[in-house]
Design a protein around this motif. Structure first.
Motif, PDB file in Angstrom:
ATOM      1  N   PRO A 114       0.790  -1.228   0.000  1.00 24.22           N
ATOM      2  CA  PRO A 114       0.000   0.000   0.000  1.00 24.22           C
ATOM      3  C   PRO A 114       0.829   1.289   0.000  1.00 24.22           C
ATOM      4  N   ASN A 115       1.966   1.292   0.676  1.00 23.68           N
ATOM      5  CA  ASN A 115       2.748   2.538   0.743  1.00 23.68           C
ATOM      6  C   ASN A 115       3.526   2.833  -0.533  1.00 23.68           C
ATOM      7  N   ASP A 116       3.454   1.956  -1.551  1.00 20.67           N
ATOM      8  CA  ASP A 116       4.136   2.188  -2.823  1.00 20.67           C
ATOM      9  C   ASP A 116       3.167   2.522  -3.953  1.00 20.67           C
ATOM     10  N   VAL A 117       1.861   2.574  -3.663  1.00 21.70           N
ATOM     11  CA  VAL A 117       0.874   2.921  -4.691  1.00 21.70           C
ATOM     12  C   VAL A 117       0.916   4.427  -4.914  1.00 21.70           C
ATOM     13  N   ARG A 118       0.759   4.836  -6.174  1.00 20.47           N
ATOM     14  CA  ARG A 118       0.785   6.258  -6.528  1.00 20.47           C
ATOM     15  C   ARG A 118      -0.514   6.661  -7.222  1.00 20.47           C
ATOM     16  N   ILE A 119      -0.795   7.946  -7.185  1.00 18.24           N
ATOM     17  CA  ILE A 119      -1.911   8.481  -7.959  1.00 18.24           C
ATOM     18  C   ILE A 119      -1.590   8.219  -9.425  1.00 18.24           C
ATOM     19  N   GLY A 120      -2.567   7.700 -10.157  1.00 17.78           N
ATOM     20  CA  GLY A 120      -2.387   7.359 -11.564  1.00 17.78           C
ATOM     21  C   GLY A 120      -2.234   5.866 -11.801  1.00 17.78           C
ATOM     22  N   ASP A 121      -1.927   5.099 -10.746  1.00 15.71           N
ATOM     23  CA  ASP A 121      -1.851   3.643 -10.868  1.00 15.71           C
ATOM     24  C   ASP A 121      -3.261   3.081 -11.074  1.00 15.71           C
ATOM     25  N   ALA A 145       1.138   3.151   8.020  1.00 12.38           N
ATOM     26  CA  ALA A 145       1.835   3.126   6.737  1.00 12.38           C
ATOM     27  C   ALA A 145       1.490   1.882   5.929  1.00 12.38           C
ATOM     28  N   THR A 146       0.909   0.890   6.581  1.00  8.22           N
ATOM     29  CA  THR A 146       0.602  -0.354   5.880  1.00  8.22           C
ATOM     30  C   THR A 146      -0.805  -0.383   5.292  1.00  8.22           C
ATOM     31  N   HIS A 147      -1.577   0.688   5.464  1.00  2.80           N
ATOM     32  CA  HIS A 147      -2.931   0.771   4.912  1.00  2.80           C
ATOM     33  C   HIS A 147      -3.083   2.092   4.170  1.00  2.80           C
ATOM     34  N   ARG A 148      -3.784   2.069   3.039  1.00  2.00           N
ATOM     35  CA  ARG A 148      -4.110   3.286   2.299  1.00  2.00           C
ATOM     36  C   ARG A 148      -5.563   3.240   1.872  1.00  2.00           C
ATOM     37  N   VAL A 149      -6.204   4.384   1.900  1.00  3.08           N
ATOM     38  CA  VAL A 149      -7.545   4.512   1.349  1.00  3.08           C
ATOM     39  C   VAL A 149      -7.366   5.068  -0.058  1.00  3.08           C
ATOM     40  N   LEU A 150      -7.713   4.254  -1.057  1.00  2.00           N
ATOM     41  CA  LEU A 150      -7.575   4.675  -2.453  1.00  2.00           C
ATOM     42  C   LEU A 150      -8.902   5.247  -2.919  1.00  2.00           C
ATOM     43  N   ILE A 151      -8.831   6.364  -3.627  1.00  4.86           N
ATOM     44  CA  ILE A 151     -10.019   7.068  -4.098  1.00  4.86           C
ATOM     45  C   ILE A 151     -10.037   7.020  -5.617  1.00  4.86           C
ATOM     46  N   PHE A 152     -11.188   6.623  -6.172  1.00  9.41           N
ATOM     47  CA  PHE A 152     -11.362   6.471  -7.610  1.00  9.41           C
ATOM     48  C   PHE A 152     -12.506   7.362  -8.083  1.00  9.41           C
ATOM     49  N   ALA A 153     -12.575   7.610  -9.389  1.00  3.94           N
ATOM     50  CA  ALA A 153     -13.716   8.329  -9.963  1.00  3.94           C
ATOM     51  C   ALA A 153     -14.831   7.322 -10.210  1.00  3.94           C
ATOM     52  N   GLY A 154     -16.030   7.610  -9.754  1.00  2.00           N
ATOM     53  CA  GLY A 154     -17.177   6.762 -10.022  1.00  2.00           C
ATOM     54  C   GLY A 154     -17.249   5.486  -9.203  1.00  2.00           C
ATOM     55  N   GLU A 183     -16.772   3.974  -4.873  1.00  5.47           N
ATOM     56  CA  GLU A 183     -16.507   4.335  -3.484  1.00  5.47           C
ATOM     57  C   GLU A 183     -15.036   4.075  -3.148  1.00  5.47           C
ATOM     58  N   PRO A 184     -14.489   4.788  -2.171  1.00  4.33           N
ATOM     59  CA  PRO A 184     -13.090   4.552  -1.753  1.00  4.33           C
ATOM     60  C   PRO A 184     -12.904   3.109  -1.298  1.00  4.33           C
ATOM     61  N   TRP A 185     -11.679   2.640  -1.407  1.00  2.00           N
ATOM     62  CA  TRP A 185     -11.341   1.261  -1.063  1.00  2.00           C
ATOM     63  C   TRP A 185     -10.077   1.251  -0.212  1.00  2.00           C
ATOM     64  N   VAL A 186     -10.074   0.469   0.869  1.00  2.00           N
ATOM     65  CA  VAL A 186      -8.918   0.385   1.759  1.00  2.00           C
ATOM     66  C   VAL A 186      -8.010  -0.744   1.277  1.00  2.00           C
ATOM     67  N   MET A 187      -6.790  -0.388   0.940  1.00  6.15           N
ATOM     68  CA  MET A 187      -5.776  -1.369   0.535  1.00  6.15           C
ATOM     69  C   MET A 187      -5.005  -1.754   1.783  1.00  6.15           C
ATOM     70  N   ARG A 188      -5.099  -3.032   2.172  1.00  4.22           N
ATOM     71  CA  ARG A 188      -4.500  -3.491   3.423  1.00  4.22           C
ATOM     72  C   ARG A 188      -3.269  -4.369   3.237  1.00  4.22           C
ATOM     73  N   GLU A 189      -3.051  -4.849   2.012  1.00  9.28           N
ATOM     74  CA  GLU A 189      -1.921  -5.754   1.764  1.00  9.28           C
ATOM     75  C   GLU A 189      -1.408  -5.547   0.345  1.00  9.28           C
ATOM     76  N   ALA A 190      -0.244  -6.110   0.060  1.00  7.78           N
ATOM     77  CA  ALA A 190       0.353  -5.994  -1.269  1.00  7.78           C
ATOM     78  C   ALA A 190      -0.607  -6.558  -2.312  1.00  7.78           C
ATOM     79  N   ARG A 191      -0.617  -5.911  -3.460  1.00  4.46           N
ATOM     80  CA  ARG A 191      -1.530  -6.295  -4.538  1.00  4.46           C
ATOM     81  C   ARG A 191      -0.904  -5.880  -5.862  1.00  4.46           C
ATOM     82  N   THR A 192      -1.279  -6.570  -6.923  1.00  4.35           N
ATOM     83  CA  THR A 192      -0.778  -6.186  -8.243  1.00  4.35           C
ATOM     84  C   THR A 192      -1.448  -4.885  -8.659  1.00  4.35           C
TER      85      THR A 192
END
Length: 81
Positions: free
Chosen positions: A26-33, A53-62, A64-73
């Motif tokens: 989660p701490n390596d995800v960037r806006i635009g990914d 630092a191990t959790h991020r709330v990702l915000i998308f257009a269209g 709802e926000p999603w909580v990223m709790r673990e490594a993901r592709t």
């Protein structure tokens, strides 16, 4: 009508054009990914800390926000590498 059998793999569409996939925490995800959620690739528009630092709330257009709790592709546009 065709019914999917449980042993058949789910069909995942090809990643967004011009991106490279990598497993990121989660701490390596960037806006635009891009993240594959609910059958579609969602582009990260913004993000917030989820308290650690191990959790991020990702915000998308269209969507709802999603909580990223673990490594993901995730798929990063080549221009952002």
């Amino acid at each position: 009508m065709h019914e999917r059998r449980s042993e058949e793999p789910l069909s995942v569409p090809p990643p967004p054009r011009g991106t490279i996939g990598s497993t990121r925490p989660p701490n390596d995800v960037r806006i635009g990914d891009f993240v594959y959620l609910d059958g579609a690739y969602q582009r990260v528009r913004d993000m917030r800390s989820a308290g650690t630092a191990t959790h991020r709330v990702l915000i998308f257009a269209g969507r709802e926000p999603w909580v990223m709790r673990e490594a993901r592709t995730t798929y990063r546009p080549i221009g952002l590498l």
